[in-house]
Design an enzyme around this catalytic site. Structure first.
Site, PDB file in Angstrom:
ATOM      1  N   ARG A 169       0.832  -1.209   0.000  1.00  0.00           N
ATOM      2  CA  ARG A 169       0.000   0.000   0.000  1.00  0.00           C
ATOM      3  C   ARG A 169       0.867   1.261   0.000  1.00  0.00           C
ATOM      4  NH1 ARG A 169      -5.072   0.325   2.071  1.00  0.00           N
ATOM      5  NH2 ARG A 169      -4.631   2.050   3.462  1.00  0.00           N
ATOM      6  N   ARG A 173       9.651   5.954  -3.120  1.00  0.00           N
ATOM      7  CA  ARG A 173       9.978   6.888  -4.199  1.00  0.00           C
ATOM      8  C   ARG A 173      11.393   7.408  -4.072  1.00  0.00           C
ATOM      9  NH1 ARG A 173       5.379  10.039  -2.420  1.00  0.00           N
ATOM     10  NH2 ARG A 173       3.536   9.176  -3.445  1.00  0.00           N
ATOM     11  N   ARG A 246      -9.370  -6.493  13.561  1.00  0.00           N
ATOM     12  CA  ARG A 246      -8.683  -5.612  14.484  1.00  0.00           C
ATOM     13  C   ARG A 246      -9.675  -4.521  14.868  1.00  0.00           C
ATOM     14  NH1 ARG A 246      -4.837  -7.329  17.275  1.00  0.00           N
ATOM     15  NH2 ARG A 246      -3.722  -5.336  17.421  1.00  0.00           N
ATOM     16  N   ARG A 277      -0.666   5.714  16.447  1.00  0.00           N
ATOM     17  CA  ARG A 277      -0.503   7.056  15.891  1.00  0.00           C
ATOM     18  C   ARG A 277      -1.332   8.053  16.670  1.00  0.00           C
ATOM     19  NH1 ARG A 277      -3.106   5.336  10.043  1.00  0.00           N
ATOM     20  NH2 ARG A 277      -4.865   4.223  10.910  1.00  0.00           N
ATOM     21  N   GLU A 303      -4.407   6.547  19.004  1.00  0.00           N
ATOM     22  CA  GLU A 303      -5.058   5.369  18.426  1.00  0.00           C
ATOM     23  C   GLU A 303      -4.372   4.100  18.931  1.00  0.00           C
ATOM     24  OE1 GLU A 303      -5.778   6.153  14.280  1.00  0.00           O
ATOM     25  OE2 GLU A 303      -5.742   4.010  13.853  1.00  0.00           O
ATOM     26  N   TYR A 351      -9.963  -5.365   3.168  1.00  0.00           N
ATOM     27  CA  TYR A 351      -9.306  -4.124   3.570  1.00  0.00           C
ATOM     28  C   TYR A 351      -9.496  -3.130   2.427  1.00  0.00           C
ATOM     29  CZ  TYR A 351      -5.333  -1.372   5.533  1.00  0.00           C
ATOM     30  OH  TYR A 351      -4.515  -0.404   6.072  1.00  0.00           O
ATOM     31  N   ASP A 353     -10.145   0.464   0.599  1.00  0.00           N
ATOM     32  CA  ASP A 353     -10.062   1.919   0.684  1.00  0.00           C
ATOM     33  C   ASP A 353     -11.430   2.479   0.318  1.00  0.00           C
ATOM     34  OD1 ASP A 353      -7.427   2.274   1.452  1.00  0.00           O
ATOM     35  OD2 ASP A 353      -6.683   2.115  -0.599  1.00  0.00           O
TER      36      ASP A 353
HETATM   37  N1  UDP Z   1       3.032   1.090   7.677  1.00  0.00           N
HETATM   38  C1  UDP Z   1       4.250   1.053   8.328  1.00  0.00           C
HETATM   39  N2  UDP Z   1       4.709   2.180   8.942  1.00  0.00           N
HETATM   40  C2  UDP Z   1       4.015   3.330   8.939  1.00  0.00           C
HETATM   41  C3  UDP Z   1       2.773   3.378   8.261  1.00  0.00           C
HETATM   42  C4  UDP Z   1       2.303   2.236   7.656  1.00  0.00           C
HETATM   43  O1  UDP Z   1       4.906   0.019   8.356  1.00  0.00           O
HETATM   44  O2  UDP Z   1       4.482   4.309   9.530  1.00  0.00           O
HETATM   45  C5  UDP Z   1       2.549  -0.149   7.035  1.00  0.00           C
HETATM   46  C6  UDP Z   1       1.943  -1.112   8.027  1.00  0.00           C
HETATM   47  O3  UDP Z   1       2.267  -2.417   7.619  1.00  0.00           O
HETATM   48  C7  UDP Z   1       0.477  -0.867   7.899  1.00  0.00           C
HETATM   49  C8  UDP Z   1       0.321  -0.527   6.425  1.00  0.00           C
HETATM   50  O4  UDP Z   1       1.540   0.132   6.091  1.00  0.00           O
HETATM   51  O5  UDP Z   1      -0.268  -2.003   8.268  1.00  0.00           O
HETATM   52  C9  UDP Z   1      -0.855   0.375   6.120  1.00  0.00           C
HETATM   53  O6  UDP Z   1      -0.820   1.441   7.029  1.00  0.00           O
HETATM   54  P1  UDP Z   1      -1.783   2.679   6.986  1.00  0.00           P
HETATM   55  O7  UDP Z   1      -1.449   3.533   8.134  1.00  0.00           O
HETATM   56  O8  UDP Z   1      -1.734   3.258   5.629  1.00  0.00           O
HETATM   57  O9  UDP Z   1      -3.182   1.985   7.195  1.00  0.00           O
HETATM   58  P2  UDP Z   1      -4.597   2.665   7.436  1.00  0.00           P
HETATM   59  O10 UDP Z   1      -4.924   2.343   8.842  1.00  0.00           O
HETATM   60  O11 UDP Z   1      -4.404   4.133   7.240  1.00  0.00           O
HETATM   61  O12 UDP Z   1      -5.494   1.994   6.456  1.00  0.00           O
END
Ligand code: UDP
Length: 370
Positions: A169, A173, A246, A277, A303, A351, A353
């Site tokens: 996901r 870059r 989860r 976060r 969170e 999962y 979006d």
């Molecule tokens: N991820 C990570 N570090 C970060 C943010 C995301 O390793 O700082 C990885 C992690 O495996 C996570 C996935 O990217 O499960 C998707 O995270 P994101 O925060 O995008 O998920 P959301 O909860 O926003 O759908």
């Protein structure tokens, strides 16, 4: 008698309901919660659009979906650029030249690529899990500091037991670009997500605080067909055992200060910090209320990710092998259920979006309504 009973007033349900109503069908939408909009629900507190079930940032490459949502909301130009905090060290996300510079002091794409190339040597086969996939994408240093702790807290499982696709996901870059999404279109509904869903449901009958499962018989009698967007295992009374989800718990604080962390999202990527976060909601609208006035206060949400227990709100499906196999069995049962359509994150155990769930609802409506 309605043509459709839509169970769940989240994005899938609201989009399907809109399409059905526009096709001249009669629709009743119900939800067991006391509000519409499912987990994208936002409410105003002190002029701030508060994302009660976690931050949602709309992004899409799908022209048709973008045009569709713009019929129901005006989007601002918010671009997600989360910051990672690893034991007090700050890093830019997603993984890009800023991150590589902060991590290794490299200043050119060539140097960054060489560093990653060296570190990915330890993976010699096709990545079989999230850990191997992550190391093969960005190397061990970034995996250890920015991925492992966060991912294991979020999913409550070892990165060795998680599917590789989750980490795909995130963009990698070799340019200086902190935009978290590779999407042509991105933004937040300026009047909040609840208003977007309210507009989708305009003129459609809605009943809130009404649980479908507990009142299935009477409710089924109200319509010719059901569109069910709740959890698929709950629909079948968990007869094959429950799927794992989860859940997320938020600790919210209204602070009498204008700026707590200077960004909408800060990810805590070490294993020790208990939260994954902190969201500071006002930055989704650049610190301003709907009139464009600076907001004097702020709301933050810490969170915490937990394993879902019966009776709680499920958030993320756990798409590991065990759960995917169980889902396939429920799906087979669902296919035998005549006059019920299963859709959305919980109905399809995916999962999703937001844009993908809207695309899926539009496709489903098109198939169904012609
Ligand atoms: N991820 C990570 N570090 C970060 C943010 C995301 O390793 O700082 C990885 C992690 O495996 C996570 C996935 O990217 O499960 C998707 O995270 P994101 O925060 O995008 O998920 P959301 O909860 O926003 O759908």
């Amino acid at each position: 008698m309605y043509d459709y009973l839509v169970v769940g007033a989240g994005l899938f349900g609201a989009v399907f309901a809109r399409q059905a109503a526009d096709a001249g069908k009669s629709v009743l939408v119900i939800d067991r919660r006391d509000h519409i909009a499912g987990n994208v629900y936002t409410k105003q507190i002190e002029g701030i659009h508060f994302h009660q079930y976690g931050a949602h940032i709309f992004h899409t490459n799908h022209e048709k979906v973008w045009q569709y949502v713009n019929r129901f909301a005006t989007f601002n130009r918010f671009t997600n650029s989360p910051v990672a905090n690893f034991k007090g060290e700050l890093y830019s996300l997603p993984f890009n030249m800023y991150t590589f510079n902060q991590m290794w002091g490299v200043t050119t794409p060539e140097e960054a690529q060489a560093k990653i190339e060296m570190q990915r040597q330890e993976i010699t086969t096709e990545p079989r899990n999230l850990e191997e996939q992550a190391i093969s994408l960005v190397g061990r240093d970034i995996y250890e500091k920015l991925i492992k702790g966060y991912t294991e807290k979020q999913w409550g499982r070892s990165c060795k037991d998680l599917p590789a696709f989750i980490i795909k996901r995130l963009p990698v870059r070799f340019t200086f670009d902190n935009n978290y999404f590779n999407a042509l279109y991105q933004g937040i509904p300026a009047a909040g997500y609840t208003k977007l869903v309210e507009n989708l449901l305009h003129g459609i009958d809605i009943k809130l605080n009404l649980d479908y499962i507990n009142n299935k018989k009477e409710l089924d009698a109200l319509a010719k067909k059901v569109v069910y967007t709740g959890a698929i295992d709950a629909y079948f009374g968990y007869q094959l055992g429950n799927l794992e989800y989860r859940a997320v718990r938020f600790e919210n604080e209204l602070l009498d200060q204008p700026n707590f962390q200077g960004n909408a999202a800060v990810n805590y990527t070490d294993a020790e910090t208990p939260w994954t976060r902190i969201i500071e909601h006002k930055w989704f609208t650049f610190g301003k209320d709907e009139m464009g006035k600076d907001l004097p206060k702020t709301i933050i949400s810490r969170e915490y990710s937990t394993e879902w227990k019966l009776g709680e709100e499920p958030y993320y499906p756990v798409n590991d092998e065990k759960n995917s196999a169980l889902y396939e069995k429920y799906k087979a049962l669902a296919e035998k259920e005549t006059d019920v359509i299963f859709g959305g994150r919980l109905g399809e155990y995916r999962y999703y979006d937001m844009d993908a769930v809207i695309a899926s609802a539009l496709e489903c409506a098109e198939k169904e309504l012609g």
